[in-house]
Design a protein around this motif. Structure first.
Motif, PDB file in Angstrom:
ATOM      1  N   GLN A   1     -39.508  23.895  25.434  1.00 20.28           N
ATOM      2  CA  GLN A   1     -39.000  24.413  26.702  1.00 20.28           C
ATOM      3  C   GLN A   1     -38.491  25.839  26.562  1.00 20.28           C
ATOM      4  OE1 GLN A   1     -36.455  22.774  30.306  1.00 20.28           O
ATOM      5  NE2 GLN A   1     -36.278  21.401  28.544  1.00 20.28           N
ATOM      6  N   LEU A   2     -37.782  26.106  25.477  1.00 19.41           N
ATOM      7  CA  LEU A   2     -37.254  27.452  25.251  1.00 19.41           C
ATOM      8  C   LEU A   2     -38.393  28.454  25.115  1.00 19.41           C
ATOM      9  CD1 LEU A   2     -34.337  26.764  22.739  1.00 19.41           C
ATOM     10  CD2 LEU A   2     -34.203  27.091  25.204  1.00 19.41           C
ATOM     11  N   GLY A   3     -39.448  28.043  24.418  1.00 18.45           N
ATOM     12  CA  GLY A   3     -40.597  28.929  24.281  1.00 18.45           C
ATOM     13  C   GLY A   3     -41.259  29.209  25.613  1.00 18.45           C
ATOM     14  N   GLU A   4     -41.320  28.190  26.478  1.00 14.48           N
ATOM     15  CA  GLU A   4     -41.979  28.362  27.784  1.00 14.48           C
ATOM     16  C   GLU A   4     -41.198  29.300  28.698  1.00 14.48           C
ATOM     17  OE1 GLU A   4     -42.328  24.366  29.117  1.00 14.48           O
ATOM     18  OE2 GLU A   4     -44.109  23.920  27.896  1.00 14.48           O
ATOM     19  N   ILE A   5     -39.840  29.211  28.663  1.00 13.74           N
ATOM     20  CA  ILE A   5     -39.055  30.085  29.540  1.00 13.74           C
ATOM     21  C   ILE A   5     -38.740  31.421  28.877  1.00 13.74           C
ATOM     22  CG2 ILE A   5     -38.032  28.093  30.712  1.00 13.74           C
ATOM     23  CD1 ILE A   5     -35.426  28.671  29.216  1.00 13.74           C
ATOM     24  N   ARG A   6     -39.172  31.556  27.594  1.00 12.40           N
ATOM     25  CA  ARG A   6     -38.999  32.805  26.839  1.00 12.40           C
ATOM     26  C   ARG A   6     -37.532  33.237  26.784  1.00 12.40           C
ATOM     27  NH1 ARG A   6     -43.940  34.861  25.773  1.00 12.40           N
ATOM     28  NH2 ARG A   6     -45.671  34.148  27.072  1.00 12.40           N
TER      29      ARG A   6
END
Length: 413
Positions: free
Chosen positions: A200-205
């Motif tokens: 999730q953190l990677g997706e929202i950068r």
């Protein structure tokens, strides 16, 4: 290129978080230099990670805040894209002050905190930290003689030293857009939950400033895109000398198991632990006895009576610092007398004492033997030494036997 800065409050924590990146191919440096310059890595083609041990677990919270804030601020100015504030999985130390310091130095809007370590049965559920199914304040860490954990709510622990708003994020819940400066605390009941948070953190950068123990540090390679496996470790040094001054009952059980499994043991007296090994013929005799015992099967436990209980936390902490220094001096004297092998050290304070007396301020983590148990190369003026480190509360009951067997399996041919 410097991809990540990790800030840890003790040496064992610095190593057990840094090794997560080293095992995935990152060129990982662990240092105690609070004035470390990050500019040196700007033109380095390697994927690099710097881990700074701030030695701030037991200091004044305001000073801990300042140290973390200042290092994080310098890193951001040098272009370091991600900062990870490594915390203790039992939430000991200056948690609130250092999280706020990392956020202040980074200039980010909020800090994302994943305190769980599911592989070690340390979970966050409903904002409460659990150790082996028990709220942390009711666990062995609630009885820590130096830094007892009095609360089990992560938000309350942070609130003891910080006025920042704390928001608990239920497992599987989406991460909403930031509207204020705050700390998000994520529930995680399994390693799969940690993987989902990292995804999730990677997706929202949003990875500017993160926090957690070594458990979530294991998911940082996923966020950074590090995948390169390293060749197997080979060891020239043979034999294992375990050096322990830990008060933790987990370590006590590990020492007892190793002794029952064929390790030799040299128990230092209370006087030797608190005043050191004397110089002159008497000290030489003690060193000869230890070296002779080690030479029998090269599996030796070197430990002693802990400081007396019931003397008050300040006096106990002073005595513990003295023990760390004396054990460090003892290891230095044994090494300079020719005792060679792998040194296993329990507890961040003891490790710091050993490395200080051996004039080491820089280490390269190599691999994790089991969760929280790290093999590293200590870089010394007179040659490198292999060191296995773990915090007092880490490792299985069989950990020292497992380490000794690992050394045998990875002997250089």
């Amino acid at each position: 290129m410097l991809r990540l800065l990790i800030l840890a409050d003790d040496f064992t924590g610095a190593l057990d978080s840094g090794v997560q990146l080293a095992q995935c191919g990152a060129h990982t440096h662990v240092t105690t230099n609070l004035d470390v310059s990050f500019d040196a890595w700007k033109d380095d083609a390697r994927e690099s990670v710097v881990v700074v041990d701030t030695e701030s677990r037991h200091i004044d919270p305001r000073r801990a805040f300042e140290i973390v804030r200042d290092i994080a601020g310098r890193a951001v100015k040098s272009g370091v894209p991600v900062i990870y504030k490594k915390t203790d999985s039992a939430l000991r130390g200056n948690i609130g002050a250092e999280l706020e310091g990392a956020l202040a130095g980074s200039g980010a809007t909020r800090l994302l905190f994943v305190p769980a370590y599911p592989k070690l049965k340390r979970l966050t559920l409903g904002g409460i930290q659990y150790i082996d199914g028990v709220p942390v304040s009711e666990s062995v860490f609630g009885r820590d003689p130096f830094d007892p954990v009095r609360e089990s709510s992560v938000a309350k622990i942070i609130g003891l030293q910080s006025t920042l708003p704390v928001v608990s994020v239920a497992e599987g819940a989406p991460i909403l857009a930031a509207e204020r400066r705050e700390i998000l605390v994520f529930d995680a009941s399994s390693d799969e939950a940690c993987v989902a948070i990292a995804r999730q953190l990677g997706e929202i950068r949003e990875t500017t400033v993160l926090a957690g123990c070594a458990g979530f540090a294991g998911h940082l390679p996923q966020l950074l895109g590090l995948r390169r496996p390293l060749p197997p470790v080979t060891l020239e040094a043979q034999g294992l000398l375990v050096v322990s001054g830990s008060l933790n009952p987990i370590t006590t059980a590990q020492l007892e198991y190793a002794r029952s499994s064929g390790f030799d043991a040299y128990r230092l007296t209370s006087s030797q632990m608190q005043e050191g090994i004397p110089a002159g013929p008497e000290g030489d005799r003690i060193l000869d006895d230890i070296a002779t015992l080690y030479g029998r099967n090269k599996r030796l436990l070197l430990y002693g009576a802990p400081p007396e209980e019931g003397v008050g936390s300040v006096a106990l902490e002073e005595k513990s610092r003295a023990v760390a220094g004396h054990l460090g001096e003892l290891v230095r004297r044994l090494y300079r007398r020719g005792l060679r092998g792998v040194f296993a050290v329990t507890g961040g304070d003891i490790l710091s004492g050993v490395l200080a007396h051996m004039e080491c301020s820089r280490m390269r983590p190599l691999c994790e033997i089991e969760s929280g148990v790290v093999l590293s190369r200590a870089i010394l003026p007179e040659g490198d030494v292999m060191i296995v480190s773990k915090s007092g509360g880490m490792g299985s009951r069989e950990v020292f036997v497992n380490v000794a067997d690992f050394i045998e399996r990875h002997r250089a041919s």
